[in-house]
Every structure is written in structure tokens, then in C-alpha cells.
Design a protein around this motif. Structure first.
Motif, short mmCIF file in Angstrom:
data_model
loop_
_atom_site.label_atom_id
_atom_site.label_comp_id
_atom_site.label_asym_id
_atom_site.label_seq_id
_atom_site.Cartn_x
_atom_site.Cartn_y
_atom_site.Cartn_z
N SER A 195 -1.36 12.84 11.34
CA SER A 195 -1.53 14.19 10.78
C SER A 195 -0.32 14.58 9.94
O SER A 195 -0.45 15.20 8.89
CB SER A 195 -1.73 15.18 11.92
OG SER A 195 -0.59 15.18 12.75
N GLY A 196 0.87 14.15 10.37
CA GLY A 196 2.07 14.44 9.60
C GLY A 196 2.04 13.76 8.25
O GLY A 196 2.40 14.35 7.23
N LYS A 197 1.57 12.50 8.26
CA LYS A 197 1.47 11.76 6.99
C LYS A 197 0.54 12.48 6.04
O LYS A 197 0.82 12.63 4.85
CB LYS A 197 0.89 10.37 7.26
CG LYS A 197 1.80 9.52 8.08
CD LYS A 197 2.21 8.28 7.32
CE LYS A 197 3.05 7.44 8.22
NZ LYS A 197 4.25 6.97 7.64
N ILE B 24 2.05 4.34 1.30
CA ILE B 24 2.81 4.75 2.46
C ILE B 24 2.42 3.87 3.63
O ILE B 24 1.26 3.86 4.03
CB ILE B 24 2.55 6.23 2.77
CG1 ILE B 24 3.07 7.07 1.61
CG2 ILE B 24 3.22 6.64 4.05
CD1 ILE B 24 2.69 8.50 1.67
N PRO B 25 3.34 3.09 4.18
CA PRO B 25 2.98 2.20 5.28
C PRO B 25 2.73 2.98 6.56
O PRO B 25 3.47 3.90 6.90
CB PRO B 25 4.20 1.29 5.42
CG PRO B 25 5.31 2.04 4.78
CD PRO B 25 4.74 2.97 3.78
N LEU B 26 1.66 2.61 7.24
CA LEU B 26 1.35 3.25 8.53
C LEU B 26 2.00 2.43 9.64
O LEU B 26 2.28 1.25 9.47
CB LEU B 26 -0.17 3.27 8.73
CG LEU B 26 -0.95 4.32 7.96
CD1 LEU B 26 -2.39 4.30 8.40
CD2 LEU B 26 -0.36 5.70 8.16
N PRO B 27 2.25 3.07 10.80
CA PRO B 27 2.87 2.33 11.89
C PRO B 27 2.09 1.09 12.32
O PRO B 27 2.67 0.11 12.76
CB PRO B 27 2.93 3.36 13.02
CG PRO B 27 2.21 4.55 12.54
CD PRO B 27 2.14 4.49 11.08
N ILE B 28 0.74 1.11 12.18
CA ILE B 28 -0.05 -0.03 12.63
C ILE B 28 -0.02 -1.18 11.64
O ILE B 28 -0.55 -2.24 11.91
CB ILE B 28 -1.52 0.37 12.88
CG1 ILE B 28 -1.72 1.79 12.39
CG2 ILE B 28 -1.88 0.21 14.34
CD1 ILE B 28 -3.13 2.21 12.33
N GLY B 29 0.56 -0.97 10.48
CA GLY B 29 0.69 -2.09 9.55
C GLY B 29 -0.31 -2.08 8.42
O GLY B 29 -0.29 -2.95 7.57
N ILE B 30 -1.21 -1.11 8.39
CA ILE B 30 -2.15 -1.04 7.28
C ILE B 30 -1.54 -0.15 6.21
O ILE B 30 -1.12 0.96 6.50
CB ILE B 30 -3.49 -0.44 7.73
CG1 ILE B 30 -4.06 -1.27 8.87
CG2 ILE B 30 -4.46 -0.35 6.58
CD1 ILE B 30 -5.11 -0.57 9.65
N PRO B 31 -1.46 -0.62 4.98
CA PRO B 31 -0.92 0.24 3.94
C PRO B 31 -1.85 1.43 3.65
O PRO B 31 -3.06 1.27 3.57
CB PRO B 31 -0.81 -0.68 2.73
CG PRO B 31 -1.77 -1.77 2.98
CD PRO B 31 -1.84 -1.93 4.44
N PHE B 32 -1.24 2.58 3.54
CA PHE B 32 -2.00 3.81 3.28
C PHE B 32 -2.03 4.01 1.79
O PHE B 32 -1.19 4.69 1.22
CB PHE B 32 -1.26 4.96 3.98
CG PHE B 32 -1.99 6.26 4.00
CD1 PHE B 32 -2.59 6.70 5.15
CD2 PHE B 32 -2.05 7.05 2.87
CE1 PHE B 32 -3.24 7.92 5.18
CE2 PHE B 32 -2.70 8.26 2.90
CZ PHE B 32 -3.30 8.68 4.05
N SER B 33 -3.01 3.37 1.13
CA SER B 33 -3.09 3.53 -0.32
C SER B 33 -3.86 4.79 -0.65
O SER B 33 -4.74 5.20 0.09
CB SER B 33 -3.76 2.31 -0.94
OG SER B 33 -4.60 2.70 -1.99
N MET B 34 -3.50 5.40 -1.76
CA MET B 34 -4.15 6.66 -2.10
C MET B 34 -5.28 6.47 -3.08
O MET B 34 -5.84 7.44 -3.58
CB MET B 34 -3.13 7.62 -2.69
CG MET B 34 -1.90 7.72 -1.85
SD MET B 34 -1.45 9.38 -1.50
CE MET B 34 -0.84 9.92 -3.04
N GLN B 35 -5.63 5.20 -3.39
CA GLN B 35 -6.66 4.94 -4.39
C GLN B 35 -7.98 5.63 -4.06
O GLN B 35 -8.56 6.30 -4.91
CB GLN B 35 -6.91 3.44 -4.49
CG GLN B 35 -6.15 2.80 -5.60
CD GLN B 35 -6.39 1.33 -5.65
OE1 GLN B 35 -6.57 0.68 -4.63
NE2 GLN B 35 -6.38 0.78 -6.83
N VAL B 36 -8.41 5.48 -2.80
CA VAL B 36 -9.71 6.05 -2.42
C VAL B 36 -9.67 7.57 -2.53
O VAL B 36 -10.63 8.20 -2.97
CB VAL B 36 -10.08 5.58 -1.01
CG1 VAL B 36 -11.46 6.07 -0.65
CG2 VAL B 36 -10.04 4.09 -0.93
#
Lengths: 263, 168
Positions: A195-197, B24-36
Motif C-alpha cells: 500500500s505504501g508503494k 520499482i522492485p518489490l520485496p518478493i522479487g517481481i519488478p513493479f513496472s508501470m507499463q500496465v
């Protein structure tokens, strides 16, 4: 941060045969060639295509390191395609070790698949290394017009491409500034919670979108003020000219495509 | 087509490129891409014109401008294993035509379109079964994409109430 200094495009400025060709014929030729690269299916095709590709690369006058750089992101994919094809069980075995058997047919197939990818990539790299993005956008407009796409749409597309090329660095800068501004106000993008992200992301995107819309508005007013009225009667600063070398290139790539299809 | 929508489409292509870069990398290792997220926002704001944004985006990528994620460019990205998702962006943006549909429903349909394009492409490319492609591509990503849809909806509401009124 990473966004404030982005080199746009792979274009390398130089004087060479490939650089001097008309962008229209280059775009047409290299896309036709990249398409025909996928119909390669014999040793003869592979040899003739490699000779042609190497000649093009030499004519571009650029050192091999530019081409290797473009292959960097893709070598794993090429390798994967090669290995995946290697393990089919048809044909006569040429090599066997423990449970791995490699047949001549599988070896040949994997060669073909690898070369198809390789040629498609190298040929499109020649295009992007020797032509500036803006002239490619203009060339695309002309080519779309040749192929009976409505003139207004073709023009619109190249106009949008030009605007985007111009504004990508601007928006990247803007995003960078917004991120820094929000950080200085205490936004925490390293929050461990999802949620912070999301809150962090939203705090970047809203100002970015609003500023983009304001820019779009300004730009449309500026275009109107300068008398922009679509494709009708519009001229260009750089006019493409068709030279003898363009005709020569046209014939060579048609010849090589025919050769590949026949054999 | 007037200059107003041309400049807007161009600006959204630029935004889409910037969104592909922010990672933005997530703690679980999946990159948080903003494309979608960019896909949702573009179709929410531009409606029937959204597909032009993605056509231009793909063309720019092909002619060598590093608009794809990780500053990549070139035809090799589109013919690569995950190129189906990029084509899915274009296909799903045609849904923007239905402006009367509720934005959340629209976004959900877009997710379905993008994923089916991605899966079909991956299946053809790697010659694997549907179940395998599904397992690799869907479960770990789809819930993040649903969160992005909600974020896009929130952003759409917020921007609409602030910007559009003042500008037009």
C-alpha cells in the motif's frame, strides 16, 4: 537519478554509404529483408544472407562493437532458441552422450532458427544505427502513403512520432523532478508494504499527468498559432532525394529476397 | 483529427515511455513496472484514440528509441518471448472505444486481453502447453496488475477533477 540523462536512439552520426541512402528505401528494404529472413530454410540461404548482411554492416562504416551491443540483450534468447530445437528425435544421430542424443536434422533445424533470429536483429540494427529517428518517422509517413494508407492518418502518425521523440526526454526530466520533489516532502518509495508503494506511485503520477496535459494544451495552441493544418500543403525542411545508389540498393534487396524464396 | 488530440497522443506516448522506465522492485522479487498502469490510464483518458498511442509506441521501439522497459529497443524485443504483452497493449487499447462502460470493467477486460495475447505468443514462441505458459505468466503477476487497475482508477478520478476542468 536514472531518468535525467537518457540517450535517445541508437543513431550514430557518420558519413558512409548506408548513412547516405534515402531513409525510405532503407526502411522498406531492411523491413523486407528482416521479414524474408524468417523464410530461410537451406544452407544456401544462410550463406547468401550472411554475405549480404556482412556487406551491409561493412557499408555502414560502424565498428562491430555497436552491433555486439545490440546483441547483448538478445544473446540468451538466441541461445535458448538454439537449445530448444536441438532435442527433437528425428533423423540420424550424430552425437550421443548418456541420455542426450543430437540428430543431424535437429542440429540443422536449430541452426536455421538461430540464423533467422540473428539476421532479423542484425538487419534492423543496421537500419536504426544509420538513420536518425526523425527521418525514419518521415520516411514511414511516405511509405505508408505509397501503400494506400489515408494521407491524413500517415501524416498524423509521423507527427505524433516526432512529438513523442521530442518530448520523451522532457517528460523523463519532469518525472525525475517530481520524484525528487516528493522525496524532499517526505514521500517514501522504499516502503516495504504494497500500500505504501502504491501511495508513492500515485503521488508521482498525478502531477506527471497533469503537467503532461498542460503541455499538450500549450503545444496544441502553439501549433495552431503557427498555422498547422494537417498534411495538406505541408513541406519539410529536409527533402528526401532518390539517388542512383538507392535504386541499386532496391535491386539488390529484391534480388536477395527472390533468391531466398526460390531456394 | 485536430491538433489538440495530436499533441495529446504524442504526450501520452512520451508518458508511456517514461512509465516503462520507472521500475520499482518489490520485496518478493517481481519488478513493479508501470507499463500496465500506463495502458489503463491511456485508454481511460484518450478513449477511442488510445490505440494510436500504442501503435506509435511500438513503432518508436522498432525504429530504435529505447521506449521499452529496461531501456530496450528494437524489433528483437517484440519478437522475443514477452513480445506478446506489448502487442496485447495495442490490442487491448482498442477497448478504449467503449467509453460508456465503467472504467473498472474496461480495465478488467484489458487485463484479460493483455494476458491472453501474452500467453498465446509465449505458447507459440516456446512451443509449450497452455497450462505451463499460464503458470509462468499469470499467478504471480495478475494480483499486482489488479492493484494497478485500482490505482489507475483512483488517479483517473483525481486528475479528471483537477485538470480537465481547468484546461477546457
Amino acid at each position: 537519478m536514472f531518468l535525467d540523462n537518457v540517450a535517445l536512439g541508437r543513431y550514430v552520426e557518420k558519413r558512409s554509404f548506408m548513412h547516405n541512402l534515402d531513409p525510405r528505401v532503407k526502411l522498406l528494404g531492411l523491413f523486407v529483408l528482416a521479414g524474408f529472413a524468417f523464410s530461410i530454410n537451406s544452407v544456401f540461404d544462410i550463406i547468401s544472407m550472411s554475405v549480404y548482411t556482412v556487406i551491409l554492416m561493412m557499408l555502414s562504416g560502424l565498428s562491430l562493437k555497436y552491433y555486439l551491443k545490440s546483441m547483448k540483450s538478445i544473446w540468451f534468447l538466441v541461445l535458448f532458441a538454439f537449445v530448444m530445437q536441438l532435442f527433437s528425435y528425428e533423423g540420424t544421430p550424430v552425437f550421443s552422450f548418456w541420455f542426450i542424443t543430437i540428430t543431424d536434422k535437429a542440429l540443422f533445424n536449430s541452426m536455421v532458427v538461430t540464423f533467422r533470429l540473428l539476421f532479423a536483429i542484425l538487419i534492423s540494427t543496421v537500419l536504426t544505427l544509420t538513420t536518425s529517428p526523425t527521418s525514419l518517422a518521415h520516411a514511414m509517413e511516405d511509405i505508408l502513403k505509397w501503400f494506400f494508407v489515408p494521407k491524413s492518418f500517415a501524416h498524423e502518425l509521423s507527427m505524433v512520432m516526432t512529438i513523442a521523440i521530442r518530448f520523451i526526454p522532457v517528460m523523463a526530466n519532469e518525472a525525475d523532478r517530481i520524484i525528487k520533489a516528493q522525496m524532499s516532502r517526505g514521500a517514501n518509495f522504499d516502503d516495504r508494504k504494497i500500500s505504501g508503494k502504491i501511495k508513492g506511485i500515485v503521488s508521482i503520477i498525478i502531477p506527471l499527468l497533469i503537467s503532461a496535459m498542460r503541455r499538450a494544451d500549450d503545444l496544441s495552441i502553439a501549433m495552431e498559432a503557427r498555422g498547422y493544418h494537417g498534411w495538406e500543403g505541408r513541406t519539410r525542411f529536409k527533402v528526401f532525394s532518390w539517388k542512383l545508389s538507392d535504386t541499386f540498393f532496391l535491386f539488390t534487396f529484391i534480388a536477395i529476397s527472390v533468391l531466398i524464396t526460390i531456394y | 483529427m485536430n491538433y489538440k488530440s495530436i499533441s495529446k497522443i504524442g504526450m501520452f506516448v512520451a508518458i508511456m515511455a517514461v512509465f516503462s522506465w520507472i521500475n520499482i522492485p518489490l520485496p518478493i522479487g517481481i519488478p513493479f513496472s508501470m507499463q500496465v498502469l500506463g495502458v489503463f490510464l491511456t485508454s481511460f483518458f484518450l478513449g477511442a484514440n488510445a490505440w494510436k498511442v500504442f501503435l506509435t509506441y511500438l513503432l518508436l521501439g522498432i525504429i530504435g528509441i529505447p521506449v521499452f522497459s529496461g531501456f530496450r529497443s528494437g524489433i528483437e524485443v517484440i519478437i522475443g518471448p514477452t513480445g506478446g504483452f506489448l502487442i496485447g497493449f495495442l490490442v487491448s487499447s482498442f477497448l478504449g472505444r467503449f467509453e460508456r462502460v465503467h472504467k473498472l470493467v474496461l480495465g478488467f477486460l484489458q487485463i484479460l486481453t493483455i494476458y491472453s495475447c501474452g500467453i498465446i505468443w509465449f505458447m507459440i514462441y516456446k512451443n509449450v502447453s497452455f497450462v505451463f505458459a499460464f503458470q509462468i505468466l499469470v499467478p504471480s503477476f495478475i494480483w499486482i496488475d489488479s492493484l494497478k487497475l485500482i490505482a489507475a482508477y483512483v488517479i483517473y478520478k483525481a486528475v479528471n477533477s483537477r485538470a480537465i476542468k481547468r484546461l477546457s
